[in-house]
Design a protein around this motif. Structure first.
Motif, PDB file in Angstrom:
ATOM      1  N   ASN A 196      36.995  33.710  39.947  1.00  0.00           N
ATOM      2  CA  ASN A 196      35.619  33.209  39.976  1.00  0.00           C
ATOM      3  C   ASN A 196      34.593  34.295  39.703  1.00  0.00           C
ATOM      4  O   ASN A 196      33.513  34.004  39.197  1.00  0.00           O
ATOM      5  N   LEU A 197      34.939  35.540  40.038  1.00  0.00           N
ATOM      6  CA  LEU A 197      34.060  36.661  39.669  1.00  0.00           C
ATOM      7  C   LEU A 197      34.009  36.772  38.149  1.00  0.00           C
ATOM      8  O   LEU A 197      32.950  36.968  37.556  1.00  0.00           O
ATOM      9  N   ARG A 198      35.197  36.645  37.536  1.00  0.00           N
ATOM     10  CA  ARG A 198      35.280  36.756  36.076  1.00  0.00           C
ATOM     11  C   ARG A 198      34.487  35.645  35.397  1.00  0.00           C
ATOM     12  O   ARG A 198      33.834  35.856  34.392  1.00  0.00           O
ATOM     13  N   LEU A 199      34.545  34.443  35.982  1.00  0.00           N
ATOM     14  CA  LEU A 199      33.829  33.316  35.396  1.00  0.00           C
ATOM     15  C   LEU A 199      32.330  33.394  35.662  1.00  0.00           C
ATOM     16  O   LEU A 199      31.554  32.601  35.140  1.00  0.00           O
ATOM     17  N   GLY A 200      31.945  34.341  36.526  1.00  0.00           N
ATOM     18  CA  GLY A 200      30.520  34.472  36.853  1.00  0.00           C
ATOM     19  C   GLY A 200      30.045  33.409  37.818  1.00  0.00           C
ATOM     20  O   GLY A 200      28.853  33.160  37.947  1.00  0.00           O
ATOM     21  N   LEU A 201      30.975  32.749  38.525  1.00  0.00           N
ATOM     22  CA  LEU A 201      30.590  31.706  39.468  1.00  0.00           C
ATOM     23  C   LEU A 201      30.278  32.281  40.843  1.00  0.00           C
ATOM     24  O   LEU A 201      29.680  31.629  41.683  1.00  0.00           O
ATOM     25  N   LEU A 202      30.698  33.522  41.056  1.00  0.00           N
ATOM     26  CA  LEU A 202      30.390  34.218  42.302  1.00  0.00           C
ATOM     27  C   LEU A 202      29.528  35.427  41.959  1.00  0.00           C
ATOM     28  O   LEU A 202      29.688  36.013  40.881  1.00  0.00           O
ATOM     29  N   SER A 203      28.620  35.802  42.878  1.00  0.00           N
ATOM     30  CA  SER A 203      27.842  37.004  42.625  1.00  0.00           C
ATOM     31  C   SER A 203      28.768  38.218  42.786  1.00  0.00           C
ATOM     32  O   SER A 203      29.754  38.172  43.517  1.00  0.00           O
ATOM     33  N   SER A 204      28.419  39.307  42.101  1.00  0.00           N
ATOM     34  CA  SER A 204      29.307  40.470  42.101  1.00  0.00           C
ATOM     35  C   SER A 204      29.471  41.051  43.505  1.00  0.00           C
ATOM     36  O   SER A 204      30.425  41.781  43.775  1.00  0.00           O
ATOM     37  N   ARG A 205      28.548  40.685  44.415  1.00  0.00           N
ATOM     38  CA  ARG A 205      28.661  41.162  45.800  1.00  0.00           C
ATOM     39  C   ARG A 205      29.939  40.668  46.460  1.00  0.00           C
ATOM     40  O   ARG A 205      30.474  41.307  47.370  1.00  0.00           O
ATOM     41  N   ALA A 206      30.424  39.505  45.996  1.00  0.00           N
ATOM     42  CA  ALA A 206      31.578  38.882  46.645  1.00  0.00           C
ATOM     43  C   ALA A 206      32.789  39.817  46.653  1.00  0.00           C
ATOM     44  O   ALA A 206      33.592  39.796  47.583  1.00  0.00           O
ATOM     45  N   ALA A 207      32.908  40.641  45.616  1.00  0.00           N
ATOM     46  CA  ALA A 207      34.055  41.546  45.526  1.00  0.00           C
ATOM     47  C   ALA A 207      34.154  42.424  46.767  1.00  0.00           C
ATOM     48  O   ALA A 207      35.252  42.702  47.269  1.00  0.00           O
ATOM     49  N   ALA A 208      33.004  42.858  47.289  1.00  0.00           N
ATOM     50  CA  ALA A 208      33.018  43.721  48.467  1.00  0.00           C
ATOM     51  C   ALA A 208      32.885  42.921  49.760  1.00  0.00           C
ATOM     52  O   ALA A 208      33.346  43.346  50.807  1.00  0.00           O
ATOM     53  N   GLU A 209      32.252  41.753  49.683  1.00  0.00           N
ATOM     54  CA  GLU A 209      31.901  41.061  50.923  1.00  0.00           C
ATOM     55  C   GLU A 209      32.923  40.023  51.379  1.00  0.00           C
ATOM     56  O   GLU A 209      32.892  39.592  52.528  1.00  0.00           O
ATOM     57  N   VAL A 210      33.792  39.577  50.461  1.00  0.00           N
ATOM     58  CA  VAL A 210      34.817  38.597  50.855  1.00  0.00           C
ATOM     59  C   VAL A 210      36.162  39.308  50.940  1.00  0.00           C
ATOM     60  O   VAL A 210      36.582  39.970  49.992  1.00  0.00           O
ATOM     61  N   THR A 211      36.820  39.195  52.102  1.00  0.00           N
ATOM     62  CA  THR A 211      38.147  39.810  52.244  1.00  0.00           C
ATOM     63  C   THR A 211      39.123  38.760  52.784  1.00  0.00           C
ATOM     64  O   THR A 211      38.726  37.852  53.506  1.00  0.00           O
ATOM     65  N   PHE A 212      40.363  38.909  52.384  1.00  0.00           N
ATOM     66  CA  PHE A 212      41.401  38.038  52.919  1.00  0.00           C
ATOM     67  C   PHE A 212      42.453  38.919  53.586  1.00  0.00           C
ATOM     68  O   PHE A 212      42.829  39.962  53.046  1.00  0.00           O
ATOM     69  N   ALA A 213      42.904  38.513  54.779  1.00  0.00           N
ATOM     70  CA  ALA A 213      43.882  39.334  55.494  1.00  0.00           C
ATOM     71  C   ALA A 213      44.902  38.442  56.171  1.00  0.00           C
ATOM     72  O   ALA A 213      44.628  37.281  56.493  1.00  0.00           O
ATOM     73  N   ARG A 214      46.075  39.019  56.393  1.00  0.00           N
ATOM     74  CA  ARG A 214      47.142  38.254  57.013  1.00  0.00           C
ATOM     75  C   ARG A 214      46.965  38.254  58.527  1.00  0.00           C
ATOM     76  O   ARG A 214      46.707  39.304  59.130  1.00  0.00           O
ATOM     77  N   GLY A 215      47.094  37.085  59.114  1.00  0.00           N
ATOM     78  CA  GLY A 215      46.983  36.990  60.570  1.00  0.00           C
ATOM     79  C   GLY A 215      47.635  35.724  61.059  1.00  0.00           C
ATOM     80  O   GLY A 215      47.764  34.744  60.319  1.00  0.00           O
ATOM     81  N   ASP A 216      48.076  35.755  62.323  1.00  0.00           N
ATOM     82  CA  ASP A 216      48.736  34.591  62.908  1.00  0.00           C
ATOM     83  C   ASP A 216      47.815  34.013  63.968  1.00  0.00           C
ATOM     84  O   ASP A 216      47.532  34.652  64.979  1.00  0.00           O
TER      85      ASP A 216
END
Lengths: 417, 365
Positions: free
Chosen positions: B180-200
């Motif tokens: 979605n960053l590539r498609l320009g549908l997300l602002s470039s800030r998302a790269a730093a502000e959205v994180t995904f992590a493993r958790g139970d």
């Protein structure tokens, strides 16, 4: 051999073609005569401009400023008109004066000629300034295409009309997307039951509003086995499209605004069978139908895989239809007012046949401006031919406006007396 | 499942040879026709991109797509993506496909937060222009990404953390962020502000996977002075009971092709959480107690149907009376039942998915 008349006709079409003008500028090619009624109206408005301007210098008011802005072109045109009339009177008096120098005479004559030559353009300016801009002129637009009488053949032609406008928009550099294309039940997929094109360019409404009405086609359909010519119709409706970003500026949420729709009055239906939802199922049915209860207007949208996107588009279409309907009601009112003055006005509504596409004669005729082009192929490909037809209709519309204005003024003057 | 009348199948065949195949999964002609259109559009675009193939390429492709669909493969797995809000979410085997209900309440949540931000601005408290969102059981990452897309223009700083147990899902969520960053549908800030992590989330201490709070402590934005903190908790946890999974309530296509991990909560160690009467509600109890521990201000939970939502509401009130009797929070089930719904629809509404929204009264999260 059969192609021969077509080629000749096309050549003729080229010869009669009017040089292309940008439709952003309204062009008026009427005779130079300016009816006295129109001139009085222009003077009244110009006087209003002067008085409001003096008011503005004392205290600023946005409402007055806006009105002054609207009136400025009229005041300017009136000023030009007066100037040229005065200078012509002066020049004539110089020419009529027997004491004038022999050297001065040809110069004055020359000036008089040039002034006379300038009059038509000034009259044009004045007329254009007098016509109020269409309220939806600055907006992008939606073009809704529906087959009318004529069954399958109408559905086939509707697809061609859709292609014509898509090609036209592409050629003119207007960004256009098909947001809805429904096929008829039980027939092959090239028969459309409804199509909507979104033209995203600002001002697209003004360019395309000449196209609203019933388009008639006369041809031997592909489905016809005995070679008979059929006549069928496709209705085209050009609607204003309101950008989502302008929601607050246009007052979508303000009950007093023209563009307001009470969400309570809109019934939204998901076309989904009952039963469990959420993670239990993965239904791809994303169709949405919105019904505006007070007017009974209903729009449905199923083209996108996202229900959310369908709902958004459905709202856009519903908004456009309601705005058009409200505007139409207002136009009817003014027509009713004018009818008293003029005794019947030539007004072309949505239900009127506006254009005929005749395949056997390779002819396209617009019934409003009366223009006939023998270049059907070029028109249907959205080429220059379509531009020529649209330009002629635009001129016709301006003409109608002017006549109506003039009639109104004459009636006013009579009433005063 | 009622049989499709032969006349419908014939009618479908008359329109297109492949329609009867789609009818097997779609059940109605209208929806089969729509799916055929979407499949054809995709087949044509794939065939036109890959050069060197014969012109019949897209027809072969379309045919194999329709055959897969008739076997119950979800349309989104065949096409590889699903629109979600304005985003395009990639879908792969092993990760739950985003549902329209999820889209609806995510957009609604973003609207709620935006109206709250507007109120805050009007009161002149705009100095603290940041927000922290934790998305539990993030799957494809659709909720996290859509919330970022909708809220980022209104905030100076927005941190979104998606937590999931499945590594397949986490990989896909990262891909979705990049896509979605590539498609320009997300602002470039998302790269730093959205994180995904493993958790139970259930955190039974047997898997060796860190719990939600441990994951949050590892993120500088979500921890301060050794405690985990966030403003908003949103979750679409597994909520289907083993019984509903088997008795036909859950569609065949979902049962066979979507991951059971994302649909049915594990049943073995429910005894670790007391007071859970229905085993399928185990995630809600865990998330609600997390909500209190983290002192978050807004909680959004997707539920399978209204009875489940009412159970979640009572679980919340029970815990609230125990832990924070003075806090006044408003608890609602969204979408609300309004007067416009005709009577025969209210039964349907009862069995449709909905969301439980818990927020401070007067709408001030």
């Amino acid at each position: 051999m059969f192609r021969l008349p077509g080629i000749c006709a096309r050549g003729l079409g080229r010869a009669t073609r009017i040089p292309r003008r940008s439709p952003w500028v309204r062009s008026v090619t009427t005779d130079a005569a300016l009816s006295p009624a129109l001139l009085t109206r222009a003077r009244v408005l110009s006087a209003e401009h002067t008085s409001l301007s003096t008011q503005l210098t004392d205290a600023f008011d946005t409402k007055i400023a806006k009105r002054v802005g609207e009136l400025t072109p009229i005041a300017q045109a009136v000023k030009e008109w007066d100037q040229i009339q005065n200078s012509m009177v002066e020049l004539r008096s110089i020419l009529d004066d027997p004491e004038t120098d022999a050297e001065l005479r040809p110069l004055a004559l020359e000036d008089l000629e040039s002034s006379q030559a300038a009059i038509p353009s000034i009259v044009d300016n004045l007329k254009q300034a007098l016509i109020p801009q269409h309220p939806f002129a600055p907006f992008p637009c939606l073009i809704e295409i529906r087959p009318g009488a004529g069954g399958d053949e109408a559905g086939l032609f509707a697809v061609e009309v859709l292609r014509m406008y898509m090609a036209y928009c592409t050629r003119r550099g207007l960004r256009a997307t098909i947001i809805k294309q429904d096929v008829e039940d039980g027939t092959a997929e090239d028969r459309m039951s409804e199509g909507v094109i979104e033209v995203e360019a600002d001002g697209a409404y003004d360019i395309l509003r000449t196209e609203s009405g019933v388009h008639r086609v006369q041809r031997v359909p592909a489905t016809e086995s005995k070679g008979r010519t059929h006549t069928s119709a496709v209705s085209v409706m050009v609607l204003p499209s309101f950008p989502e970003s302008g929601a607050s500026a246009l007052g979508f949420d303000d009950p007093n605004s023209d563009y307001y729709i009470d969400p309570q009055e809109v019934k939204s239906e998901k076309m989904r069978a009952g039963g469990a939802g959420g993670q239990h199922v993965n239904k791809t049915e994303s169709a949405i139908r919105l019904t505006h209860i007070p007017t009974g207007l209903s729009v449905s949208m199923q083209d996108s895989r996202s229900q959310h996107a369908n709902r958004k588009k459905a709202w856009q279409l519903l908004r456009a239809k309601l705005a058009e309907r409200r505007q139409e009601a207002r136009e009817q009112e003014t027509v009713a007012l004018r009818r008293g003055a003029m005794g019947g006005v030539a007004r072309m509504g949505r239900g009127d046949k506006i254009r005929t596409y005749n395949y056997s004669q390779s002819r396209c005729t617009d019934h409003r401006s009366g223009i006939t082009l023998h270049d059907l192929h070029g028109v249907l490909e959205g080429g220059d031919g379509l531009d020529t037809v649209m330009d002629s209709v635009r001129n016709w519309m301006v003409e109608q406006e002017i006549q109506a204005l003039a009639a109104e003024e004459t009636a006013k003057l009579k009433n005063k007396k | 499942m009622p049989r499709i009348p032969t006349s419908t199948i014939l009618q479908a065949y008359h329109q297109h040879r492949l329609l009867p195949r789609l009818l097997q999964e779609c059940r109605t002609l209208d929806s089969a026709r729509n799916e055929l259109r979407w499949l054809r559009e995709r087949a044509c675009s794939i065939a036109s991109k890959s050069t060197g193939r014969s012109t019949a390429g897209w027809r072969t492709l379309l045919r194999s797509m329709c055959i897969a669909r008739s076997k119950g493969v979800p349309l989104q797995y065949i096409l590889g993506d699903q629109p979600f809000g304005d985003l395009e979410i990639l879908c792969r085997r092993g990760v739950l496909i985003p549902r329209p209900e999820t889209e609806a309440y995510t957009v609604h949540t973003a609207d709620l937060i935006r109206s709250y931000l507007r109120r805050r601005k009007r009161r002149g408290e705009a100095n603290d222009d940041s927000l922290r969102i934790v998305d539990i059981c993030s799957g494809t990452g659709c909720i996290s990404l859509l919330l970022h897309a909708l809220l980022a223009p209104h905030l100076k700083k927005l941190s979104v953390l998606g937590i999931d147990l499945s590594t397949t899902a986490l990989d896909l969520a990262h891909q979705n962020l990049q896509h979605n960053l590539r498609l320009g549908l997300l602002s470039s800030r998302a790269a730093a502000e959205v994180t995904f992590a493993r958790g139970d989330v259930l955190d039974f201490n047997s898997s060796g996977v860190p719990g939600v709070k441990q994951v949050m402590l590892g993120q500088p934005e979500f921890s301060s002075h050794g405690t985990a903190q966030c403003d908003i908790l949103i979750s679409n946890p597994p909520y289907i009971s083993m019984e509903c999974f088997r008795n036909g309530t859950t569609a065949r296509s979902v049962r066979h092709f979507e991951p059971q991990l994302a649909l049915v909560p594990p049943t073995r160690q429910n005894s670790t959480i007391t007071g859970v009467s229905n085993p399928e509600d185990v995630f809600y109890h865990r998330i609600i107690s997390l909500f209190f521990e983290l002192q978050a201000k807004l909680l959004v939970l997707e539920c399978g149907d209204r009875p489940q939502a009412r159970r979640v509401v009572s679980a919340y009130t029970a815990l609230a009376n125990q832990l924070a009797p003075n806090d006044s929070m408003s608890v609602e089930i969204w979408p609300p039942k309004d007067g416009l719904v005709p009577d025969d629809d209210s039964l349907n509404l009862e069995s449709e998915a909905c969301a439980v929204l818990i927020q401070p009264k007067y709408g001030d999260p």
